[in-house]
Structures are given as C-alpha cells and as structure tokens.
Design a protein around this motif. Sequence first.
Motif, PDB file in Angstrom:
ATOM      1  N   PHE A   1       0.822  -1.208   0.000  1.00 18.04           N
ATOM      2  CA  PHE A   1       0.000   0.000   0.000  1.00 18.04           C
ATOM      3  C   PHE A   1       0.856   1.259   0.000  1.00 18.04           C
ATOM      4  O   PHE A   1       0.662   2.162  -0.818  1.00 18.04           O
ATOM      5  N   LEU A   2       1.817   1.328   0.907  1.00 15.16           N
ATOM      6  CA  LEU A   2       2.637   2.535   1.011  1.00 15.16           C
ATOM      7  C   LEU A   2       3.534   2.712  -0.207  1.00 15.16           C
ATOM      8  O   LEU A   2       3.721   3.835  -0.687  1.00 15.16           O
ATOM      9  N   ASP A   3       4.073   1.612  -0.713  1.00 14.62           N
ATOM     10  CA  ASP A   3       4.933   1.709  -1.903  1.00 14.62           C
ATOM     11  C   ASP A   3       4.142   2.204  -3.109  1.00 14.62           C
ATOM     12  O   ASP A   3       4.601   3.080  -3.859  1.00 14.62           O
ATOM     13  N   GLN A   4       2.946   1.653  -3.314  1.00 14.37           N
ATOM     14  CA  GLN A   4       2.121   2.085  -4.448  1.00 14.37           C
ATOM     15  C   GLN A   4       1.647   3.522  -4.273  1.00 14.37           C
ATOM     16  O   GLN A   4       1.623   4.298  -5.231  1.00 14.37           O
ATOM     17  N   LEU A   5       1.260   3.870  -3.044  1.00 17.11           N
ATOM     18  CA  LEU A   5       0.788   5.240  -2.803  1.00 17.11           C
ATOM     19  C   LEU A   5       1.875   6.253  -3.120  1.00 17.11           C
ATOM     20  O   LEU A   5       1.620   7.251  -3.816  1.00 17.11           O
ATOM     21  N   THR A   6       3.069   6.025  -2.612  1.00 13.24           N
ATOM     22  CA  THR A   6       4.145   6.987  -2.862  1.00 13.24           C
ATOM     23  C   THR A   6       4.538   7.026  -4.335  1.00 13.24           C
ATOM     24  O   THR A   6       4.864   8.099  -4.864  1.00 13.24           O
ATOM     25  N   ALA A   7       4.492   5.877  -5.008  1.00 10.33           N
ATOM     26  CA  ALA A   7       4.835   5.855  -6.438  1.00 10.33           C
ATOM     27  C   ALA A   7       3.815   6.654  -7.241  1.00 10.33           C
ATOM     28  O   ALA A   7       4.177   7.454  -8.118  1.00 10.33           O
ATOM     29  N   GLU A   8       2.522   6.445  -6.949  1.00 12.15           N
ATOM     30  CA  GLU A   8       1.477   7.187  -7.664  1.00 12.15           C
ATOM     31  C   GLU A   8       1.564   8.676  -7.359  1.00 12.15           C
ATOM     32  O   GLU A   8       1.421   9.520  -8.264  1.00 12.15           O
ATOM     33  N   TRP A   9       1.798   9.007  -6.096  1.00  9.82           N
ATOM     34  CA  TRP A   9       1.854  10.425  -5.722  1.00  9.82           C
ATOM     35  C   TRP A   9       3.038  11.104  -6.397  1.00  9.82           C
ATOM     36  O   TRP A   9       2.909  12.202  -6.933  1.00  9.82           O
ATOM     37  N   ARG A  10       4.194  10.454  -6.379  1.00  8.89           N
ATOM     38  CA  ARG A  10       5.384  11.072  -6.975  1.00  8.89           C
ATOM     39  C   ARG A  10       5.237  11.225  -8.481  1.00  8.89           C
ATOM     40  O   ARG A  10       5.696  12.222  -9.059  1.00  8.89           O
ATOM     41  N   ALA A  11       4.581  10.272  -9.141  1.00  9.28           N
ATOM     42  CA  ALA A  11       4.432  10.337 -10.595  1.00  9.28           C
ATOM     43  C   ALA A  11       3.512  11.464 -11.030  1.00  9.28           C
ATOM     44  O   ALA A  11       3.616  11.954 -12.156  1.00  9.28           O
ATOM     45  N   SER A  12       2.603  11.892 -10.161  1.00  9.40           N
ATOM     46  CA  SER A  12       1.615  12.903 -10.552  1.00  9.40           C
ATOM     47  C   SER A  12       1.898  14.276  -9.961  1.00  9.40           C
ATOM     48  O   SER A  12       1.099  15.187 -10.133  1.00  9.40           O
ATOM     49  N   ARG A  13       3.029  14.438  -9.257  1.00 12.33           N
ATOM     50  CA  ARG A  13       3.358  15.730  -8.654  1.00 12.33           C
ATOM     51  C   ARG A  13       4.730  16.199  -9.124  1.00 12.33           C
ATOM     52  O   ARG A  13       5.645  15.385  -9.296  1.00 12.33           O
ATOM     53  N   PRO A  14       4.904  17.496  -9.297  1.00 14.31           N
ATOM     54  CA  PRO A  14       6.190  18.027  -9.776  1.00 14.31           C
ATOM     55  C   PRO A  14       7.181  18.241  -8.636  1.00 14.31           C
ATOM     56  O   PRO A  14       7.607  19.357  -8.354  1.00 14.31           O
ATOM     57  N   VAL A  15       7.569  17.196  -7.960  1.00  8.12           N
ATOM     58  CA  VAL A  15       8.521  17.308  -6.872  1.00  8.12           C
ATOM     59  C   VAL A  15       9.927  17.062  -7.403  1.00  8.12           C
ATOM     60  O   VAL A  15      10.161  16.127  -8.162  1.00  8.12           O
ATOM     61  N   ALA A  16      10.858  17.926  -7.009  1.00  7.71           N
ATOM     62  CA  ALA A  16      12.227  17.799  -7.510  1.00  7.71           C
ATOM     63  C   ALA A  16      12.959  16.631  -6.861  1.00  7.71           C
ATOM     64  O   ALA A  16      13.582  15.825  -7.549  1.00  7.71           O
TER      65      ALA A  16
END
Length: 449
Positions: free
Chosen positions: A303-318
């Motif tokens: 759950f946490l791995d997928q959540l962070t992967a999805e969040w990072r892919a859709s946000r412009p974080v450096a």
Amino acid sequence: MEKHNDGPARDTGLTERWNAAVSGGRAPGHKNMLLLIQLRWIAVAGQVTTIVIAAIVFGVQLPLPYMLEVVACLVGFNVASHLRWSEQQEVTNSELFLSLLVDVISLTAQLYLSGGTNNPFAFLYLLQVILSAVLLRGWATWIIVLATSVCLAGLALFAKPLPLQLDHSRGIFSLYVQGLLLCFALDAALLVFFIRRITNNLRAGDAKLAALRQRAAEEEHIVRMGLLASGAAHELGTPLATLSVILGDWRRMPAVSKNPDLLEDITEMQAQLQRCKSIVSGILLSAGEARGESSVRTTIHTFLDQLTAEWRASRPVAAFDYYNRIGEDLPVVFDSALKQMICNVLDNALEASPEWLSFVATREDDMLVMSVSDSGPGFAPEILAQFGKPYNSSKGRPGGGLGLFLSVNVARTLGGTVEARNRPQGGASVQMRLPLAALVLEEESADAE
C-alpha cells in the motif's frame, strides 16, 4: 421551510462520547468521592491524635471506649467506601450526599461524647457545609446545612460539658482558646487543600466536556463536507463520461489519428480525464457509494509503496526521499480516506517545499508512524497552536487548511493522532501515528485470538 430538530440526537451522541471518555479514566464525581475518602482518613487520624493528647497530655476525662467505637465505625465505613469506589467509577449526587451525611453523624457522635458545643472542634461542621456547597446540588446542600444546625442545637441541649475550666481571661494559654485556634487552622488548611483539588477536578471535567463538544462540532462539519463532496462527485460523473466519449471519437477521426501531435495531446487528455474519474470514484467510495470498485486485500508495504509511487508520478517534486522501515509486512485493509489523508499531508509539504521532501514509515510497538518532512519556511506559531482546526492556514485562500483538518480527523477516527512541529534545521515535520489494530485484516485478528 423545513426545520431540523436534531438537538436530542446531538445530546445523546455527546453523552455517549462523555461516557466513553471517562470509562478509560475517572469522572470528576469519582475523583471527588476519592477525595472525601482521603479526608475521612485524615479525620480518623486527627480524632485518634486529639483523643490521645487530650487524655494523656492534658488529663481530660473522656469516655474512651465509646469514642474509639465511633472511630472504628468510621474506619469500617471508609474501608467499605474504598472497596466500593475502586470498582465502580460512576458516582451520583445522592451517593456523595450520603457520604457527607455519614461524616456529619460521626462528628456529632464524637462531639456528644466530648463536651458538645463546649468543644472547640464543633466548628468542624463548617467544613462539611462548605464541602457540600462545592460538591452537591442545591437541595442536598441545604439538607446538610439543616442537619448540621439540628446536630449543633441537639448538642447544646443534650451533650454533657467536659469538666474543664474555660478560663478565657488567660487568652492564648486557655485550653479552649488553643483548641479553637487548632480547629481554625485545621479547617482552613483542609478547605484550601481539598477545595483546590475539587475545583481542579471540576475544571478538568468541564475541559473534557468542552473538548467533546468541539469534536462533535468538527465531526458535524466533516459530515457536511462529505455530503457536499459526494454530491459534487455525482454531478461530475456525467460530464466526465461525456468527455471520455468525445475524446474516444476524436481519437478515431482520420485527421487526428494521422497527426502525431494531436494524438499525443488527446492521449494526455484521456490520461488526465481518467485521473479525474479515479478521484471522483475515491470520493464516492469514501462516502460508501463505490462505483464498481471493491476492497482489495493488500499489505502495508504494498500500500505505502504504491501510494508513494502514484503520488510522486503525478506531482512536480524535484527530490522525494521515501523510506519504508516498518519491517514485518502485515496484511491490512486501507480505504481511500486513509490514502487521501496521507496525500493531503504530502501535498501540503510539497506546496511549502517543492525542492525536497521526505516520507518515512516506521513501526513503534503497535503503532504505524509516518513522518513527512520538508525544507520550507515551517509553521507559524499561531498555526501550530491551532493545528488541525478548519480554515487554519497561512495560504490566504478560501478553504485553506481543510486538507490537514480532514487528515487529523481521519487519524482520530482510527484512534491515531497527527502532530506537527518545526525542524531545528529548517522546514516542518508532520507525524501521523495510527494503531495497527485498526488496519490489520479482521480475519488475521481472529486467527491471532
């Protein structure tokens, strides 16, 4: 106009929350009963000490067997009270009243055996009256006042004075004056000590009740927001479906299918549209209206791995540092509300610090601890003081602060907490603590039992 009469329902819910809150601790009435038990032990010690000093030091003739019998009865009553109230947590006004009435009766018996109104310790009746005024309801207080007045009048009529020479001309060297001074000092000290503790108990109860009322108001606010979000999600479903059909038709048009640039734009639009539909489905799923989706058995790592992967892919974080240090991979159930709670905290950190943020998940005993840190300006003191309150934000736009408000309440519903602080090296850190018992699959819990 339709009127809503939900006052009794709210009062009932508040009462249930109050009972739940005091079940794990002690209600003010129970604490006050324990204070009366402590005061009674002090009275027993004081009576024994006074009897010994008067009989041995000053040679006063006292009916010692009868007075010691009264002390023994008071000790027995106090032991029984201690045993009873160590098991039972709820104390009524009538029970406090009867307890004080026993104290009045025991004091009257001792005064009757030791000089009646000529005994300077007769002024201890004032202690019972003042305690009743603080602890009891009006009718019970007036009964205590009447009872002490009747007892004092009865002592003046029927009690035999002690064979003492009350030489008031000796001033402070008079035995009666010395007893009077001792009674006053004892009264004053006990009143200051116990009334301060009783007042603190009452204030603690009022503060807990005020916190419960605030929580009930916040939960009502969340319900209203949930209804608005659910309604908006329903309304958005139709136009999103229409846009999906139109984009599909455009994609099949010869003019578009032969143009790589247009085809790439439409593909991106379809991807964003699919994301919008996923968000709408998540809102409805949180409201209990799933759009064909069902709960999926997963693990805490997945759950946490997928959540962070999805969040990072859709946000412009450096730069985004993610560390999963939980250890054992447990089977759990996560709903969209919990996912949104974590994403809200990450989104707030991203707004404050687009260059870098970190997300660390660890396990402390039976708690899941998730910390989000950033390198932004940190929280202002007034924001930290009201952290988790609705519309508490420095963003200066309508609706600001609602993300963290919802995150705090989602965690609280699961029995967890969300806390914020400023980091010494700069930036802020938000820590989410959730009990694993609220996340582990029910069948796993049953097997463990």
